[in-house]
Design an enzyme around this catalytic site. Structure first.
Site, PDB file in Angstrom:
ATOM      1  N   HIS A  18      47.311  40.723  40.539  1.00  0.00           N
ATOM      2  CA  HIS A  18      48.152  40.885  41.735  1.00  0.00           C
ATOM      3  C   HIS A  18      49.624  41.027  41.340  1.00  0.00           C
ATOM      4  CE1 HIS A  18      44.812  38.281  43.663  1.00  0.00           C
ATOM      5  NE2 HIS A  18      44.635  39.508  44.096  1.00  0.00           N
ATOM      6  N   LYS A  42      37.159  34.544  55.044  1.00  0.00           N
ATOM      7  CA  LYS A  42      36.770  34.240  53.665  1.00  0.00           C
ATOM      8  C   LYS A  42      36.984  32.740  53.467  1.00  0.00           C
ATOM      9  CE  LYS A  42      37.518  37.743  50.084  1.00  0.00           C
ATOM     10  NZ  LYS A  42      38.469  38.302  49.121  1.00  0.00           N
ATOM     11  N   ARG A  92      41.177  48.761  41.104  1.00  0.00           N
ATOM     12  CA  ARG A  92      40.818  48.303  39.752  1.00  0.00           C
ATOM     13  C   ARG A  92      39.761  49.174  39.094  1.00  0.00           C
ATOM     14  NH1 ARG A  92      39.133  42.642  41.819  1.00  0.00           N
ATOM     15  NH2 ARG A  92      38.603  44.075  43.491  1.00  0.00           N
ATOM     16  N   SER A 130      39.860  37.144  41.940  1.00  0.00           N
ATOM     17  CA  SER A 130      40.104  35.723  42.190  1.00  0.00           C
ATOM     18  C   SER A 130      38.801  34.926  42.057  1.00  0.00           C
ATOM     19  CB  SER A 130      40.716  35.516  43.574  1.00  0.00           C
ATOM     20  OG  SER A 130      41.974  36.154  43.634  1.00  0.00           O
TER      21      SER A 130
HETATM   22  N1  COA Z   1      44.177  42.448  40.652  1.00  0.00           N
HETATM   23  C1  COA Z   1      43.378  41.386  40.688  1.00  0.00           C
HETATM   24  N2  COA Z   1      42.543  41.108  41.693  1.00  0.00           N
HETATM   25  C2  COA Z   1      42.538  41.966  42.712  1.00  0.00           C
HETATM   26  C3  COA Z   1      43.334  43.098  42.749  1.00  0.00           C
HETATM   27  C4  COA Z   1      44.181  43.333  41.654  1.00  0.00           C
HETATM   28  N3  COA Z   1      44.959  44.398  41.602  1.00  0.00           N
HETATM   29  N4  COA Z   1      43.086  43.754  43.888  1.00  0.00           N
HETATM   30  C5  COA Z   1      42.164  43.048  44.540  1.00  0.00           C
HETATM   31  N5  COA Z   1      41.827  41.958  43.836  1.00  0.00           N
HETATM   32  C6  COA Z   1      40.805  40.968  44.149  1.00  0.00           C
HETATM   33  C7  COA Z   1      41.222  39.943  45.131  1.00  0.00           C
HETATM   34  O1  COA Z   1      41.754  38.797  44.513  1.00  0.00           O
HETATM   35  C8  COA Z   1      39.900  39.626  45.780  1.00  0.00           C
HETATM   36  O2  COA Z   1      39.153  38.792  44.949  1.00  0.00           O
HETATM   37  P1  COA Z   1      37.983  37.899  45.530  1.00  0.00           P
HETATM   38  O3  COA Z   1      37.150  38.731  46.450  1.00  0.00           O
HETATM   39  O4  COA Z   1      37.283  37.506  44.305  1.00  0.00           O
HETATM   40  O5  COA Z   1      38.660  36.782  46.249  1.00  0.00           O
HETATM   41  C9  COA Z   1      39.162  40.928  45.796  1.00  0.00           C
HETATM   42  O6  COA Z   1      39.749  41.664  44.768  1.00  0.00           O
HETATM   43  C10 COA Z   1      39.256  41.653  47.071  1.00  0.00           C
HETATM   44  O7  COA Z   1      40.595  41.760  47.375  1.00  0.00           O
HETATM   45  P2  COA Z   1      41.083  42.378  48.684  1.00  0.00           P
HETATM   46  O8  COA Z   1      40.355  43.605  48.985  1.00  0.00           O
HETATM   47  O9  COA Z   1      42.553  42.427  48.594  1.00  0.00           O
HETATM   48  O10 COA Z   1      40.605  41.386  49.749  1.00  0.00           O
HETATM   49  P3  COA Z   1      41.397  40.274  50.287  1.00  0.00           P
HETATM   50  O11 COA Z   1      40.420  39.322  50.813  1.00  0.00           O
HETATM   51  O12 COA Z   1      42.311  39.704  49.300  1.00  0.00           O
HETATM   52  O13 COA Z   1      42.284  40.942  51.479  1.00  0.00           O
HETATM   53  C11 COA Z   1      42.721  41.969  53.620  1.00  0.00           C
HETATM   54  C12 COA Z   1      41.730  41.795  52.460  1.00  0.00           C
HETATM   55  C13 COA Z   1      43.199  40.624  54.109  1.00  0.00           C
HETATM   56  C14 COA Z   1      43.875  42.783  53.144  1.00  0.00           C
HETATM   57  C15 COA Z   1      41.954  42.733  54.735  1.00  0.00           C
HETATM   58  O14 COA Z   1      40.769  42.053  55.012  1.00  0.00           O
HETATM   59  C16 COA Z   1      42.746  42.864  56.009  1.00  0.00           C
HETATM   60  O15 COA Z   1      43.611  43.711  56.113  1.00  0.00           O
HETATM   61  N6  COA Z   1      42.459  42.018  56.994  1.00  0.00           N
HETATM   62  C17 COA Z   1      43.155  42.046  58.294  1.00  0.00           C
HETATM   63  C18 COA Z   1      42.233  42.477  59.420  1.00  0.00           C
HETATM   64  C19 COA Z   1      42.351  43.952  59.666  1.00  0.00           C
HETATM   65  O16 COA Z   1      43.403  44.498  59.906  1.00  0.00           O
HETATM   66  N7  COA Z   1      41.195  44.623  59.656  1.00  0.00           N
HETATM   67  C20 COA Z   1      41.165  46.049  59.877  1.00  0.00           C
HETATM   68  C21 COA Z   1      41.462  46.843  58.639  1.00  0.00           C
HETATM   69  S1  COA Z   1      40.032  47.053  57.647  1.00  0.00           S
END
Ligand code: COA
Length: 167
Positions: A18, A42, A92, A130
């Protein structure tokens, strides 16, 4: 006009992957808001307050144009409230693509002013998530190569690694 982007995520906890993305995004925009999702869709290990504190400790000092935020509900509504024009996402691997394309398309349909900017995660962080880090930490493995020191300490404390392994 100030060009503002939002880098959203659960950040449970923030990792070097991140940090790699936020540092690079900070070079592209006038301001980037690292926005921690407080939705409980989550199940998280760290509370929102803990996640924010960890990000504050390890990311913000050297990045004056990065701010911290919290959001729930629709991401596009949060962007609107902040006057932001772009969502930053890290890619990624090919496996991220389908989900990310879906999210970017939905967000664009919800608000056509919002664009998603994808940054390719540097190769050395491409396998980090994560969950994997939490899994390794829970089993007493060394996670220091994947997370900032404060995050490593916080994980060891959560999992009481020292106690379990008698150290
Ligand atoms: N480096 C390391 N880890 C990374 C990464 C990076 N560059 N990019 C993503 N990850 C990891 C995250 O840590 C996470 O790990 P985990 O699943 O083991 O916890 C995983 O990849 C998924 O990450 P991400 O896709 O960013 O999910 P998230 O849970 O962190 O966030 C939101 C998702 C919150 C951004 C998304 O659900 C959201 O926008 N929610 C709001 C509701 C909404 O508007 N919905 C409509 C749009 S779809």
């Amino acid at each position: 006009m100030e060009r503002i982007a939002v880098y959203p995520g659960t950040f449970d906890p923030v990792t070097d992957g991140h940090i790699n993305i936020i540092k690079r995004a900070a070079k592209l925009f006038d301001k980037v808001i690292m926005a921690v999702s407080s939705d409980n869709y989550k199940k998280t290990l760290f509370t929102v307050e803990e996640r924010l504190a960890l990000i504050k400790e390890c990311c913000l000092e050297d990045l004056p144009n990065v701010e911290l935020g919290v959001f729930d509900g629709l991401l596009v509504d949060y962007l609107e409230s902040k006057g932001a024009i772009a969502i930053i996402r890290g890619l990624r691997a090919v496996s991220d693509f389908e989900y990310e394309m879906q999210m970017a398309s939905v967000n664009h349909l919800l608000n056509e002013k919002v664009e998603t900017v994808f940054l390719m995660t540097d190769a050395e962080y491409s396998f980090i998530s994560s969950s994997i880090i939490k899994n390794v930490a829970a089993l007493g493995g060394n996670i220091d190569h994947f997370v900032p020191m404060v995050v490593g300490e916080a994980l060891r404390k959560k999992y009481k690694v020292g106690e379990r392994h008698g150290g």
